[in-house]
Design a protein around this motif. Structure first.
Motif, PDB file in Angstrom:
ATOM      1  N   UNK A  10       0.973  -1.466  -0.162  1.00  0.00           N
ATOM      2  CA  UNK A  10      -0.362   0.142  -0.118  1.00  0.00           C
ATOM      3  C   UNK A  10       0.875   1.103   0.618  1.00  0.00           C
ATOM      4  N   UNK A  11       2.052   0.999   0.535  1.00  0.00           N
ATOM      5  CA  UNK A  11       2.730   2.662   0.601  1.00  0.00           C
ATOM      6  C   UNK A  11       4.092   2.693  -0.392  1.00  0.00           C
ATOM      7  N   UNK A  12       4.102   1.554  -1.332  1.00  0.00           N
ATOM      8  CA  UNK A  12       4.811   1.737  -2.528  1.00  0.00           C
ATOM      9  C   UNK A  12       2.957   1.306  -3.903  1.00  0.00           C
ATOM     10  N   UNK A  13       2.050   1.845  -3.595  1.00  0.00           N
ATOM     11  CA  UNK A  13       0.459   2.509  -3.936  1.00  0.00           C
ATOM     12  C   UNK A  13       0.873   4.059  -4.022  1.00  0.00           C
ATOM     13  N   UNK A  14       0.986   4.056  -2.926  1.00  0.00           N
ATOM     14  CA  UNK A  14       0.983   5.883  -2.770  1.00  0.00           C
ATOM     15  C   UNK A  14       1.986   6.637  -3.289  1.00  0.00           C
ATOM     16  N   UNK A  15       3.325   5.372  -2.795  1.00  0.00           N
ATOM     17  CA  UNK A  15       4.297   6.047  -3.641  1.00  0.00           C
ATOM     18  C   UNK A  15       3.849   6.312  -5.873  1.00  0.00           C
ATOM     19  N   UNK A  16       2.987   5.712  -5.845  1.00  0.00           N
ATOM     20  CA  UNK A  16       2.722   5.044  -7.419  1.00  0.00           C
ATOM     21  C   UNK A  16       1.788   6.601  -7.283  1.00  0.00           C
ATOM     22  N   UNK A  87       3.574 -15.664  -4.362  1.00  0.00           N
ATOM     23  CA  UNK A  87       4.321 -16.160  -5.515  1.00  0.00           C
ATOM     24  C   UNK A  87       6.015 -16.626  -5.027  1.00  0.00           C
ATOM     25  N   UNK A  88       6.490 -15.383  -3.722  1.00  0.00           N
ATOM     26  CA  UNK A  88       7.642 -15.513  -4.119  1.00  0.00           C
ATOM     27  C   UNK A  88       8.118 -16.931  -3.171  1.00  0.00           C
ATOM     28  N   UNK A  89       9.130 -17.482  -3.450  1.00  0.00           N
ATOM     29  CA  UNK A  89       9.525 -18.590  -3.019  1.00  0.00           C
ATOM     30  C   UNK A  89       9.632 -19.843  -3.320  1.00  0.00           C
ATOM     31  N   UNK A  90       8.493 -19.873  -4.294  1.00  0.00           N
ATOM     32  CA  UNK A  90       7.376 -20.535  -4.772  1.00  0.00           C
ATOM     33  C   UNK A  90       7.899 -21.493  -6.314  1.00  0.00           C
ATOM     34  N   UNK A  99      11.313 -10.540  -7.995  1.00  0.00           N
ATOM     35  CA  UNK A  99       9.745 -11.279  -8.171  1.00  0.00           C
ATOM     36  C   UNK A  99       8.550  -9.449  -7.868  1.00  0.00           C
ATOM     37  N   UNK A 100       9.196  -8.938  -8.106  1.00  0.00           N
ATOM     38  CA  UNK A 100       8.540  -7.668  -7.738  1.00  0.00           C
ATOM     39  C   UNK A 100       8.126  -7.576  -9.196  1.00  0.00           C
ATOM     40  N   UNK A 101       9.497  -7.501  -9.535  1.00  0.00           N
ATOM     41  CA  UNK A 101       9.844  -6.455 -10.877  1.00  0.00           C
ATOM     42  C   UNK A 101       8.978  -7.655 -12.421  1.00  0.00           C
ATOM     43  N   UNK A 102       9.403  -9.272 -11.800  1.00  0.00           N
ATOM     44  CA  UNK A 102       8.924  -9.921 -13.001  1.00  0.00           C
ATOM     45  C   UNK A 102       7.163  -9.784 -12.645  1.00  0.00           C
ATOM     46  N   UNK A 103       6.388  -9.461 -11.860  1.00  0.00           N
ATOM     47  CA  UNK A 103       5.188  -9.656 -11.389  1.00  0.00           C
ATOM     48  C   UNK A 103       4.848  -8.258 -11.885  1.00  0.00           C
ATOM     49  N   UNK A 224       9.485   0.400  -6.298  1.00  0.00           N
ATOM     50  CA  UNK A 224       9.472   0.710  -5.126  1.00  0.00           C
ATOM     51  C   UNK A 224       9.096  -0.690  -4.016  1.00  0.00           C
ATOM     52  N   UNK A 225       8.031  -1.723  -3.936  1.00  0.00           N
ATOM     53  CA  UNK A 225       7.895  -2.960  -3.347  1.00  0.00           C
ATOM     54  C   UNK A 225       9.033  -3.965  -3.206  1.00  0.00           C
ATOM     55  N   UNK A 226       9.426  -4.106  -4.196  1.00  0.00           N
ATOM     56  CA  UNK A 226      10.665  -4.916  -3.952  1.00  0.00           C
ATOM     57  C   UNK A 226      12.126  -4.434  -3.502  1.00  0.00           C
ATOM     58  N   UNK A 227      12.169  -2.828  -3.097  1.00  0.00           N
ATOM     59  CA  UNK A 227      12.622  -2.270  -2.224  1.00  0.00           C
ATOM     60  C   UNK A 227      12.235  -2.976  -0.795  1.00  0.00           C
ATOM     61  N   UNK A 228      11.263  -2.326  -0.308  1.00  0.00           N
ATOM     62  CA  UNK A 228      11.074  -2.000   0.700  1.00  0.00           C
ATOM     63  C   UNK A 228      10.127  -3.472   1.150  1.00  0.00           C
ATOM     64  N   UNK A 229      10.279  -4.631   0.231  1.00  0.00           N
ATOM     65  CA  UNK A 229      10.192  -5.983   0.345  1.00  0.00           C
ATOM     66  C   UNK A 229      11.327  -6.843   1.029  1.00  0.00           C
ATOM     67  N   UNK A 230      12.457  -6.977   0.197  1.00  0.00           N
ATOM     68  CA  UNK A 230      13.052  -7.517   0.576  1.00  0.00           C
ATOM     69  C   UNK A 230      14.277  -6.594   1.628  1.00  0.00           C
ATOM     70  N   UNK A 231      13.990  -5.269   2.176  1.00  0.00           N
ATOM     71  CA  UNK A 231      14.547  -4.628   3.319  1.00  0.00           C
ATOM     72  C   UNK A 231      13.715  -5.616   4.438  1.00  0.00           C
ATOM     73  N   UNK A 232      12.576  -5.734   3.995  1.00  0.00           N
ATOM     74  CA  UNK A 232      11.938  -6.554   5.571  1.00  0.00           C
ATOM     75  C   UNK A 232      12.246  -7.640   5.837  1.00  0.00           C
ATOM     76  N   UNK A 233      12.795  -8.388   4.757  1.00  0.00           N
ATOM     77  CA  UNK A 233      12.400  -9.563   4.461  1.00  0.00           C
ATOM     78  C   UNK A 233      14.006  -9.955   4.898  1.00  0.00           C
TER      79      UNK A 233
END
Length: 244
Positions: A10-16, A87-90, A99-103, A224-233
């Motif tokens: 949702x944060x990435x969506x806000x930026x977008x 999807x990620x990891x499966x 993964x985020x870029x491909x999606x 944006x989501x890829x960067x945020x998700x990678x940091x969190x994971x």
């Protein structure tokens, strides 16, 4: 984990949404004004009474556009995060950013690009009000078919990869997707309700601007989501699937 990813989506969506609004307000609204002017001139030439303006154009192009774009972008960002969590990891060993870029690329192709080939965006004054229901149904049908075909192509690719290798499997599945979509595009009825004297430049500009808005949305979500998700994971100590 899923809740954290959802918030980041949702944060990435806000930026977008902010970027899309800026682009749409700068490049899209002048084209809408030109289309409305054409519509009003046509109605005046036909002796039709002007329709009352319930919401001013300034509000539509400002607060109205901002509210609509932000709500849509945040909602899509949340759905994007859920798709990533599933999807990620499966299905591959790609990183979170990969993964985020491909999606994002796949969603842009299936949800925006393919449906727009048959049913491109149209500005005001283009289209018969009596057929708006049919046109909307056909457009959403094209989205559903394209998404279903993409999912089937991914599943086919995974199965073929076991026998022919990853590259060959993906190539065969991609060709199958294109052939199927081409057949669907051929079978679905065309819609051509553009007035003969409508400006080709305005129509072309509106449609390319619409594609540009979607491109900004999905590109920003993917990055944006890829960067945020990678940091969190990474903080969680691994890039494991969020859903089990």
């Amino acid at each position: 984990m899923v809740g954290n990813l959802l918030l980041r989506g949702m944060l990435a969506g806000l930026i977008a949404g902010i970027l899309v609004f800026a682009f749409a307000h700068t490049f899209g609204e002048p084209l809408v004004d030109a289309a409305i002017a054409f519509e009003e001139a046509s109605a005046q030439a036909a002796g039709e009474a002007a329709e009352p303006e319930i919401v001013s154009r300034a509000t539509q192009a400002g607060l109205g556009l901002f509210t609509g774009v932000m709500a849509y972008s945040v909602a899509v960002g949340g759905l994007f995060a859920l798709a990533f969590a599933f999807v990620h990891g499966r299905f591959s060993s790609l990183s979170a950013r990969g993964t985020s870029a491909v999606i994002a690329i796949a969603a842009f192709v299936a949800v925006v690009l393919v449906p727009s080939i048959r049913y491109p965006a149209t500005p005001p004054a283009v289209g018969n009000p009596d057929t708006i229901g049919v046109r909307t149904e056909l457009f959403f049908l094209m989205i559903v078919v394209s998404l279903a075909a993409l999912i089937a192509a991914v599943a086919l690719s995974r199965r073929l990869s076991e026998r022919f290798g990853v590259w060959n499997g993906a190539t065969i599945a991609g060709i199958a997707y294109l052939v199927f979509i081409g057949l669907v595009l051929y079978l679905l009825p065309p819609i051509n309700e553009v007035p003969e004297n409508f400006s080709a430049m305005v129509l072309w500009g509106f449609r390319t601007t619409s594609l540009g808005m979607h491109a900004i949305l999905w590109a920003t979500l993917g990055l944006a989501f890829g960067a945020l998700a990678e940091k969190r994971l990474a903080v969680k100590g691994g890039l494991r699937p969020a859903f089990r």
